[in-house]
Scaffold this motif. Structure first.
Motif, PDB file in Angstrom:
ATOM      1  N   PHE A   1      17.199  11.233   5.734  1.00 52.74           N
ATOM      2  CA  PHE A   1      16.669  10.233   6.661  1.00 52.74           C
ATOM      3  C   PHE A   1      15.237  10.566   7.066  1.00 52.74           C
ATOM      4  O   PHE A   1      14.419   9.663   7.284  1.00 52.74           O
ATOM      5  N   LEU A   2      14.931  11.857   7.167  1.00 50.59           N
ATOM      6  CA  LEU A   2      13.551  12.241   7.448  1.00 50.59           C
ATOM      7  C   LEU A   2      12.633  11.756   6.336  1.00 50.59           C
ATOM      8  O   LEU A   2      11.531  11.240   6.592  1.00 50.59           O
ATOM      9  N   ARG A   3      13.097  11.890   5.096  1.00 46.28           N
ATOM     10  CA  ARG A   3      12.286  11.403   3.974  1.00 46.28           C
ATOM     11  C   ARG A   3      12.168   9.881   4.003  1.00 46.28           C
ATOM     12  O   ARG A   3      11.137   9.321   3.615  1.00 46.28           O
ATOM     13  N   PHE A   4      13.221   9.205   4.465  1.00 40.37           N
ATOM     14  CA  PHE A   4      13.159   7.755   4.589  1.00 40.37           C
ATOM     15  C   PHE A   4      12.089   7.346   5.596  1.00 40.37           C
ATOM     16  O   PHE A   4      11.330   6.394   5.367  1.00 40.37           O
ATOM     17  N   GLU A   5      12.006   8.068   6.706  1.00 40.43           N
ATOM     18  CA  GLU A   5      10.955   7.785   7.686  1.00 40.43           C
ATOM     19  C   GLU A   5       9.569   8.011   7.078  1.00 40.43           C
ATOM     20  O   GLU A   5       8.641   7.226   7.319  1.00 40.43           O
ATOM     21  N   ILE A   6       9.421   9.090   6.305  1.00 43.27           N
ATOM     22  CA  ILE A   6       8.136   9.358   5.658  1.00 43.27           C
ATOM     23  C   ILE A   6       7.801   8.242   4.664  1.00 43.27           C
ATOM     24  O   ILE A   6       6.669   7.761   4.607  1.00 43.27           O
ATOM     25  N   ASN A   7       8.802   7.831   3.890  1.00 40.65           N
ATOM     26  CA  ASN A   7       8.569   6.784   2.899  1.00 40.65           C
ATOM     27  C   ASN A   7       8.231   5.451   3.557  1.00 40.65           C
ATOM     28  O   ASN A   7       7.489   4.643   2.969  1.00 40.65           O
ATOM     29  N   PHE A   8       8.751   5.210   4.744  1.00 43.43           N
ATOM     30  CA  PHE A   8       8.384   3.984   5.453  1.00 43.43           C
ATOM     31  C   PHE A   8       6.892   3.993   5.772  1.00 43.43           C
ATOM     32  O   PHE A   8       6.181   2.996   5.560  1.00 43.43           O
ATOM     33  N   GLY A   9       6.404   5.125   6.267  1.00 36.50           N
ATOM     34  CA  GLY A   9       4.970   5.234   6.543  1.00 36.50           C
ATOM     35  C   GLY A   9       4.138   5.117   5.280  1.00 36.50           C
ATOM     36  O   GLY A   9       3.079   4.473   5.272  1.00 36.50           O
ATOM     37  N   VAL A  10       4.619   5.726   4.186  1.00 35.93           N
ATOM     38  CA  VAL A  10       3.896   5.635   2.912  1.00 35.93           C
ATOM     39  C   VAL A  10       3.907   4.197   2.406  1.00 35.93           C
ATOM     40  O   VAL A  10       2.894   3.703   1.887  1.00 35.93           O
ATOM     41  N   ALA A  11       5.045   3.495   2.560  1.00 33.73           N
ATOM     42  CA  ALA A  11       5.141   2.113   2.105  1.00 33.73           C
ATOM     43  C   ALA A  11       4.185   1.217   2.873  1.00 33.73           C
ATOM     44  O   ALA A  11       3.619   0.268   2.315  1.00 33.73           O
ATOM     45  N   VAL A  12       3.973   1.509   4.155  1.00 36.03           N
ATOM     46  CA  VAL A  12       2.993   0.747   4.937  1.00 36.03           C
ATOM     47  C   VAL A  12       1.594   0.946   4.347  1.00 36.03           C
ATOM     48  O   VAL A  12       0.843  -0.011   4.145  1.00 36.03           O
ATOM     49  N   ALA A  13       1.260   2.209   4.051  1.00 37.96           N
ATOM     50  CA  ALA A  13      -0.061   2.497   3.484  1.00 37.96           C
ATOM     51  C   ALA A  13      -0.208   1.890   2.091  1.00 37.96           C
ATOM     52  O   ALA A  13      -1.266   1.351   1.743  1.00 37.96           O
ATOM     53  N   MET A  14       0.858   1.958   1.289  1.00 42.24           N
ATOM     54  CA  MET A  14       0.793   1.427  -0.072  1.00 42.24           C
ATOM     55  C   MET A  14       0.705  -0.095  -0.084  1.00 42.24           C
ATOM     56  O   MET A  14       0.215  -0.689  -1.037  1.00 42.24           O
ATOM     57  N   GLY A  15       1.192  -0.727   0.976  1.00 40.73           N
ATOM     58  CA  GLY A  15       1.065  -2.174   1.070  1.00 40.73           C
ATOM     59  C   GLY A  15      -0.380  -2.605   1.075  1.00 40.73           C
ATOM     60  O   GLY A  15      -0.730  -3.677   0.556  1.00 40.73           O
ATOM     61  N   ALA A  16      -1.239  -1.777   1.653  1.00 40.25           N
ATOM     62  CA  ALA A  16      -2.672  -2.079   1.687  1.00 40.25           C
ATOM     63  C   ALA A  16      -3.402  -1.496   0.487  1.00 40.25           C
ATOM     64  O   ALA A  16      -4.200  -2.166  -0.154  1.00 40.25           O
ATOM     65  N   ALA A  17      -3.098  -0.229   0.136  1.00 38.77           N
ATOM     66  CA  ALA A  17      -3.868   0.459  -0.901  1.00 38.77           C
ATOM     67  C   ALA A  17      -3.456   0.072  -2.312  1.00 38.77           C
ATOM     68  O   ALA A  17      -4.289   0.065  -3.218  1.00 38.77           O
ATOM     69  N   ALA A  18      -2.174  -0.255  -2.509  1.00 43.16           N
ATOM     70  CA  ALA A  18      -1.684  -0.512  -3.870  1.00 43.16           C
ATOM     71  C   ALA A  18      -1.163  -1.930  -4.055  1.00 43.16           C
ATOM     72  O   ALA A  18      -0.561  -2.231  -5.078  1.00 43.16           O
ATOM     73  N   GLY A  19      -1.357  -2.772  -3.070  1.00 46.13           N
ATOM     74  CA  GLY A  19      -0.906  -4.158  -3.205  1.00 46.13           C
ATOM     75  C   GLY A  19       0.596  -4.289  -3.275  1.00 46.13           C
ATOM     76  O   GLY A  19       1.117  -5.203  -3.926  1.00 46.13           O
ATOM     77  N   ALA A  20       1.322  -3.374  -2.604  1.00 46.35           N
ATOM     78  CA  ALA A  20       2.780  -3.400  -2.664  1.00 46.35           C
ATOM     79  C   ALA A  20       3.385  -4.453  -1.743  1.00 46.35           C
ATOM     80  O   ALA A  20       4.592  -4.683  -1.776  1.00 46.35           O
ATOM     81  N   GLY A  21       2.579  -5.078  -0.920  1.00 49.04           N
ATOM     82  CA  GLY A  21       3.084  -6.093  -0.008  1.00 49.04           C
ATOM     83  C   GLY A  21       3.681  -5.471   1.246  1.00 49.04           C
ATOM     84  O   GLY A  21       3.497  -4.289   1.536  1.00 49.04           O
ATOM     85  N   GLY A  22       4.388  -6.285   1.992  1.00 48.03           N
ATOM     86  CA  GLY A  22       4.995  -5.786   3.213  1.00 48.03           C
ATOM     87  C   GLY A  22       4.035  -5.825   4.380  1.00 48.03           C
ATOM     88  O   GLY A  22       2.945  -6.406   4.323  1.00 48.03           O
ATOM     89  N   ILE A  23       4.429  -5.154   5.459  1.00 47.22           N
ATOM     90  CA  ILE A  23       3.651  -5.214   6.683  1.00 47.22           C
ATOM     91  C   ILE A  23       2.318  -4.488   6.532  1.00 47.22           C
ATOM     92  O   ILE A  23       1.350  -4.786   7.245  1.00 47.22           O
ATOM     93  N   GLY A  24       2.231  -3.543   5.591  1.00 43.50           N
ATOM     94  CA  GLY A  24       0.972  -2.850   5.353  1.00 43.50           C
ATOM     95  C   GLY A  24      -0.104  -3.788   4.839  1.00 43.50           C
ATOM     96  O   GLY A  24      -1.281  -3.664   5.212  1.00 43.50           O
ATOM     97  N   TYR A  25       0.292  -4.741   3.994  1.00 39.81           N
ATOM     98  CA  TYR A  25      -0.673  -5.706   3.484  1.00 39.81           C
ATOM     99  C   TYR A  25      -1.165  -6.615   4.607  1.00 39.81           C
ATOM    100  O   TYR A  25      -2.355  -6.952   4.679  1.00 39.81           O
ATOM    101  N   GLU A  26      -0.247  -7.003   5.513  1.00 35.87           N
ATOM    102  CA  GLU A  26      -0.647  -7.834   6.650  1.00 35.87           C
ATOM    103  C   GLU A  26      -1.615  -7.078   7.559  1.00 35.87           C
ATOM    104  O   GLU A  26      -2.570  -7.662   8.089  1.00 35.87           O
ATOM    105  N   LEU A  27      -1.374  -5.779   7.729  1.00 35.53           N
ATOM    106  CA  LEU A  27      -2.272  -4.958   8.538  1.00 35.53           C
ATOM    107  C   LEU A  27      -3.650  -4.861   7.887  1.00 35.53           C
ATOM    108  O   LEU A  27      -4.685  -4.936   8.574  1.00 35.53           O
ATOM    109  N   PHE A  28      -3.673  -4.715   6.573  1.00 34.34           N
ATOM    110  CA  PHE A  28      -4.936  -4.655   5.840  1.00 34.34           C
ATOM    111  C   PHE A  28      -5.710  -5.969   5.989  1.00 34.34           C
ATOM    112  O   PHE A  28      -6.926  -5.966   6.233  1.00 34.34           O
ATOM    113  N   MET A  29      -5.027  -7.105   5.855  1.00 37.65           N
ATOM    114  CA  MET A  29      -5.689  -8.401   5.976  1.00 37.65           C
ATOM    115  C   MET A  29      -6.231  -8.612   7.385  1.00 37.65           C
ATOM    116  O   MET A  29      -7.346  -9.112   7.576  1.00 37.65           O
TER     117      MET A  29
END
Length: 273
Positions: A209-237
């Motif tokens: 579960f600790l890794r899941f929390e880390i991956n959530f933060g990474v997924a937010v960053a990847m949404g902006a940096a790698a075009g993965a979508g999600g809330i990270g992309y909305e934050l980038f926009m």
């Protein structure tokens, strides 16, 4: 690290000198502090106008956290994007955890042969040394920027992280119980899934579960940096395209709320295990 002063059984004073690991740690801390201070002096401040920058920063923070609002998207859309980000993190964590579990059996020194354990440790050390963002960019060459590359990159780093955590938990299992089962003729899978896994269940859940929390933060960053979508992309926009500080604040608070909820769930799971 200072020397440790102890009293021996005769009442005398025994001084223990710092060991090699303590000296290395002390050197690393001192070196980090020195480089941090030097870094501040090496930065270029020629284009910085503090009289203008400080009030603007305070105003941006005020807009972000004292009057947050979603001006370019809706709450339902934002929550849907959060669900996408959570799904990416969950998929990467589950796949990484399953693969890591079996690799950890070969990594734990009490469950495997030394050459197998050392080989796996060497490989995962190299994988873990490469940041997740770089793994995502590496796989983006083949899969293209997007959710696929982000998930594969997170899986790679999750495996390297969880194999180390799982194997260390397995190595804490009472060796006497393992030897007793081997003496009775128990099979290798029986020992793993009837003794090793049940005894380390709480640790496995906590680390996963600790890794899941880390991956959530990474997924937010990847949404902006790698075009993965999600809330990270909305934050980038909101920050780079619309430059809407109120929306940046609202999305940041949503991400913070989700992180707090995940932490509460993790604590509940650990207590239940």
């Amino acid at each position: 690290m200072t020397a440790v002063v102890e009293h021996n059984k005769n009442g005398g004073i025994k001084v223990s000198k710092p060991n090699r690991g303590q000296r290395i740690l002390k050197g690393l801390l001192i070196g980090s502090a020195i480089f941090t201070v030097i870094g501040f002096f090496l930065m270029d401040y020629s284009g910085l106008d503090l009289a203008h920058a400080i009030p603007m920063t305070i105003d941006n923070l005020r807009q972000m956290f004292l009057s947050p609002s979603l001006n370019n998207t809706t709450w339902s859309s934002a929550l849907w994007q959060v669900a996408i980000t959570l799904s990416l993190a969950f998929l990467a964590t589950i796949l990484g955890a399953v693969i890591s579990l079996f690799l950890a059996f070969g990594t734990a020194v009490n469950l495997s042969k030394p050459w197998i354990s050392n080989t796996i440790k060497a490989v995962i050390t190299v994988v873990r040394a490469v940041p997740t963002v770089l793994w995502v960019l590496i796989f983006a060459i083949a899969a293209g920027l997007g959710a696929v590359a982000a998930v594969i990159g997170m899986i790679f780093h999750s495996i390297a992280y969880l194999v180390k955590a799982y194997s260390e938990a397995f190595e804490e299992v009472d060796q006497g119980k393992i030897e007793a089962l081997r003496a009775t003729g128990s099979s290798y899978p029986h020992i793993l899934f009837q003794v090793v896994v049940p005894q380390t269940k709480s640790f496995l859940i906590s680390w996963t579960f600790l890794r899941f929390e880390i991956n959530f933060g990474v997924a937010v960053a990847m949404g902006a940096a790698a075009g993965a979508g999600g809330i990270g992309y909305e934050l980038f926009m909101a920050s780079s395209f619309y430059y809407d500080m109120q929306e940046v604040g609202a999305i940041t608070l949503i991400i913070l709320a989700v992180a707090i909820i995940l932490e509460l769930i993790a604590n509940r799971l650990k207590m239940a295990a």
